[in-house]
Design a protein around this motif. Structure first.
Motif, PDB file in Angstrom:
ATOM      1  N   PHE A  24       5.107 105.743  28.332  1.00  0.00           N
ATOM      2  CA  PHE A  24       6.482 105.265  28.351  1.00  0.00           C
ATOM      3  C   PHE A  24       6.498 103.847  27.777  1.00  0.00           C
ATOM      4  CE2 PHE A  24       6.396 108.668  31.321  1.00  0.00           C
ATOM      5  CZ  PHE A  24       7.666 109.226  31.318  1.00  0.00           C
ATOM      6  N   SER A  25       7.614 103.484  27.173  1.00  0.00           N
ATOM      7  CA  SER A  25       7.712 102.165  26.552  1.00  0.00           C
ATOM      8  C   SER A  25       8.221 101.099  27.505  1.00  0.00           C
ATOM      9  CB  SER A  25       8.603 102.231  25.309  1.00  0.00           C
ATOM     10  OG  SER A  25       9.870 102.772  25.639  1.00  0.00           O
ATOM     11  N   SER A  26       8.869 101.501  28.606  1.00  0.00           N
ATOM     12  CA  SER A  26       9.311 100.497  29.585  1.00  0.00           C
ATOM     13  C   SER A  26       9.166 101.043  30.998  1.00  0.00           C
ATOM     14  CB  SER A  26      10.755 100.062  29.327  1.00  0.00           C
ATOM     15  OG  SER A  26      11.647 101.094  29.667  1.00  0.00           O
ATOM     16  N   CYS A  27       8.932 100.120  31.918  1.00  0.00           N
ATOM     17  CA  CYS A  27       8.773 100.440  33.335  1.00  0.00           C
ATOM     18  C   CYS A  27       9.515  99.359  34.107  1.00  0.00           C
ATOM     19  CB  CYS A  27       7.296 100.458  33.713  1.00  0.00           C
ATOM     20  SG  CYS A  27       6.977 100.757  35.455  1.00  0.00           S
ATOM     21  N   ASP A  28      10.470  99.775  34.942  1.00  0.00           N
ATOM     22  CA  ASP A  28      11.300  98.822  35.667  1.00  0.00           C
ATOM     23  C   ASP A  28      11.385  99.246  37.124  1.00  0.00           C
ATOM     24  OD1 ASP A  28      13.138  96.681  36.020  1.00  0.00           O
ATOM     25  OD2 ASP A  28      14.802  98.097  35.866  1.00  0.00           O
ATOM     26  N   GLY A  29      11.337  98.278  38.041  1.00  0.00           N
ATOM     27  CA  GLY A  29      11.574  98.568  39.449  1.00  0.00           C
ATOM     28  C   GLY A  29      10.344  98.613  40.321  1.00  0.00           C
ATOM     29  N   LEU A  30       9.164  98.343  39.782  1.00  0.00           N
ATOM     30  CA  LEU A  30       7.991  98.298  40.649  1.00  0.00           C
ATOM     31  C   LEU A  30       8.152  97.111  41.594  1.00  0.00           C
ATOM     32  CD1 LEU A  30       5.006  98.953  38.239  1.00  0.00           C
ATOM     33  CD2 LEU A  30       5.619 100.307  40.233  1.00  0.00           C
ATOM     34  N   GLY A  31       8.243  97.392  42.873  1.00  0.00           N
ATOM     35  CA  GLY A  31       8.403  96.292  43.814  1.00  0.00           C
ATOM     36  C   GLY A  31       8.717  96.778  45.209  1.00  0.00           C
ATOM     37  N   CYS A  32       8.772  95.826  46.124  1.00  0.00           N
ATOM     38  CA  CYS A  32       9.119  96.142  47.510  1.00  0.00           C
ATOM     39  C   CYS A  32       9.818  94.936  48.118  1.00  0.00           C
ATOM     40  CB  CYS A  32       7.893  96.524  48.314  1.00  0.00           C
ATOM     41  SG  CYS A  32       6.645  95.233  48.429  1.00  0.00           S
ATOM     42  N   GLU A  33      10.482  95.188  49.224  1.00  0.00           N
ATOM     43  CA  GLU A  33      11.212  94.137  49.928  1.00  0.00           C
ATOM     44  C   GLU A  33      10.980  94.299  51.420  1.00  0.00           C
ATOM     45  OE1 GLU A  33      15.869  92.959  50.865  1.00  0.00           O
ATOM     46  OE2 GLU A  33      15.422  94.404  49.289  1.00  0.00           O
ATOM     47  N   PHE A  34      10.633  93.203  52.077  1.00  0.00           N
ATOM     48  CA  PHE A  34      10.488  93.219  53.523  1.00  0.00           C
ATOM     49  C   PHE A  34      11.848  92.923  54.139  1.00  0.00           C
ATOM     50  CE2 PHE A  34       6.197  92.656  52.151  1.00  0.00           C
ATOM     51  CZ  PHE A  34       5.437  93.321  53.094  1.00  0.00           C
ATOM     52  N   VAL A  35      12.322  93.835  54.976  1.00  0.00           N
ATOM     53  CA  VAL A  35      13.589  93.631  55.669  1.00  0.00           C
ATOM     54  C   VAL A  35      13.298  92.725  56.866  1.00  0.00           C
ATOM     55  CG1 VAL A  35      15.482  94.745  56.894  1.00  0.00           C
ATOM     56  CG2 VAL A  35      14.413  95.891  54.943  1.00  0.00           C
ATOM     57  N   MET A  36      14.032  91.625  56.933  1.00  0.00           N
ATOM     58  CA  MET A  36      13.788  90.631  57.980  1.00  0.00           C
ATOM     59  C   MET A  36      14.876  90.690  59.053  1.00  0.00           C
ATOM     60  SD  MET A  36      11.024  89.415  56.746  1.00  0.00           S
ATOM     61  CE  MET A  36      10.654  87.954  57.678  1.00  0.00           C
ATOM     62  N   LEU A 133      11.983 107.509  39.632  1.00  0.00           N
ATOM     63  CA  LEU A 133      11.145 108.028  40.705  1.00  0.00           C
ATOM     64  C   LEU A 133      11.380 107.249  41.999  1.00  0.00           C
ATOM     65  CD1 LEU A 133       7.748 108.181  38.763  1.00  0.00           C
ATOM     66  CD2 LEU A 133       9.380 110.052  39.094  1.00  0.00           C
ATOM     67  N   ALA A 134      11.421 107.972  43.125  1.00  0.00           N
ATOM     68  CA  ALA A 134      11.427 107.336  44.441  1.00  0.00           C
ATOM     69  C   ALA A 134      10.036 107.515  45.034  1.00  0.00           C
ATOM     70  CB  ALA A 134      12.471 107.986  45.351  1.00  0.00           C
ATOM     71  N   HIS A 135       9.642 106.579  45.909  1.00  0.00           N
ATOM     72  CA  HIS A 135       8.311 106.678  46.520  1.00  0.00           C
ATOM     73  C   HIS A 135       8.313 106.007  47.882  1.00  0.00           C
ATOM     74  CE1 HIS A 135       7.053 102.444  45.615  1.00  0.00           C
ATOM     75  NE2 HIS A 135       7.972 102.590  44.656  1.00  0.00           N
ATOM     76  N   HIS A 136       7.237 106.218  48.625  1.00  0.00           N
ATOM     77  CA  HIS A 136       7.092 105.652  49.968  1.00  0.00           C
ATOM     78  C   HIS A 136       6.043 104.550  50.040  1.00  0.00           C
ATOM     79  CE1 HIS A 136       8.930 109.378  52.101  1.00  0.00           C
ATOM     80  NE2 HIS A 136       9.853 108.480  51.780  1.00  0.00           N
ATOM     81  N   GLY A 137       5.730 103.936  48.924  1.00  0.00           N
ATOM     82  CA  GLY A 137       4.800 102.811  48.977  1.00  0.00           C
ATOM     83  C   GLY A 137       3.648 102.961  48.015  1.00  0.00           C
ATOM     84  N   PHE A 138       2.788 101.958  48.075  1.00  0.00           N
ATOM     85  CA  PHE A 138       1.648 101.865  47.179  1.00  0.00           C
ATOM     86  C   PHE A 138       0.367 102.234  47.919  1.00  0.00           C
ATOM     87  CE2 PHE A 138       4.781  98.725  45.846  1.00  0.00           C
ATOM     88  CZ  PHE A 138       4.926  99.034  44.511  1.00  0.00           C
ATOM     89  N   LEU A 139      -0.562 102.876  47.204  1.00  0.00           N
ATOM     90  CA  LEU A 139      -1.898 103.072  47.771  1.00  0.00           C
ATOM     91  C   LEU A 139      -2.600 101.749  47.759  1.00  0.00           C
ATOM     92  CD1 LEU A 139      -3.103 106.394  46.089  1.00  0.00           C
ATOM     93  CD2 LEU A 139      -2.494 106.037  48.468  1.00  0.00           C
ATOM     94  N   GLY A 140      -3.498 101.539  48.704  1.00  0.00           N
ATOM     95  CA  GLY A 140      -4.204 100.262  48.822  1.00  0.00           C
ATOM     96  C   GLY A 140      -5.011  99.891  47.606  1.00  0.00           C
ATOM     97  N   ARG A 141      -5.564 100.868  46.922  1.00  0.00           N
ATOM     98  CA  ARG A 141      -6.364 100.603  45.729  1.00  0.00           C
ATOM     99  C   ARG A 141      -5.845 101.486  44.619  1.00  0.00           C
ATOM    100  NH1 ARG A 141     -12.372 101.624  46.874  1.00  0.00           N
ATOM    101  NH2 ARG A 141     -12.437 100.880  44.759  1.00  0.00           N
ATOM    102  N   GLY A 142      -5.885 100.982  43.386  1.00  0.00           N
ATOM    103  CA  GLY A 142      -5.496 101.794  42.235  1.00  0.00           C
ATOM    104  C   GLY A 142      -6.372 103.014  42.123  1.00  0.00           C
ATOM    105  N   ALA A 143      -5.771 104.168  41.895  1.00  0.00           N
ATOM    106  CA  ALA A 143      -6.540 105.413  41.820  1.00  0.00           C
ATOM    107  C   ALA A 143      -7.150 105.588  40.451  1.00  0.00           C
ATOM    108  CB  ALA A 143      -5.641 106.606  42.132  1.00  0.00           C
TER     109      ALA A 143
END
Length: 143
Positions: A24-36, A133-143
């Protein structure tokens, strides 16, 4: 080529489990937010506790010109009609020479939206597609 130059000219190779969806030529939205949550401490009027409650992950949007690999996306989405199965996705940022700069592995991935090209004989634009894509988080280490 310097590290900065490598990070500027990149493409994003996406795999769902071990099946490649291509580059893919672009990737947008990789991130997370802690709800405080804010808590005021009794007897201490000058201080408010900031307590993290949960993590929210933003959807990831990937775009590219339409290629023969576009059929892999529609095939994956068509398979979801038989039942939603969450998968693991790997997104690799690569230089144009193929060197992996960074890797993110996403857990419990499902497609949210696919937008195909707008085709018009009057407008000679490059036909593009976008996968969200929706997801539930990141794996601790890159696969």
């Amino acid at each position: 080529m310097s590290e900065v130059e490598e990070a500027v000219a990149v493409c994003y190779v996406v795999k769902i489990d071990d099946d490649s969806l291509g580059a893919f030529s672009s990737c947008d939205g990789l991130g997370c937010e802690f709800v405080m949550e804010q808590r005021e401490e009794g007897g201490n009027n000058g201080f408010v506790w900031q307590l993290p409650t949960r993590i929210k992950y933003s959807n990831v949007k990937l775009s590219r010109p339409v290629t023969k690999e576009s059929a892999k996306i529609t095939s994956w989405i068509a398979g979801m009609a038989r039942g939603v199965q969450r998968k693991t996705a790997t997104i690799e940022a690569r230089t144009l020479g193929g060197t992996v700069i960074a890797r993110w592995s996403l857990v419990d991935v499902v497609p949210v939206r696919w937008t195909g090209p707008q085709l018009s004989a009057d407008s000679p634009k490059v036909a593009t597609e976008t996968l969200e894509l929706a997801h539930h988080g990141f794996l601790g280490r890159g696969a």
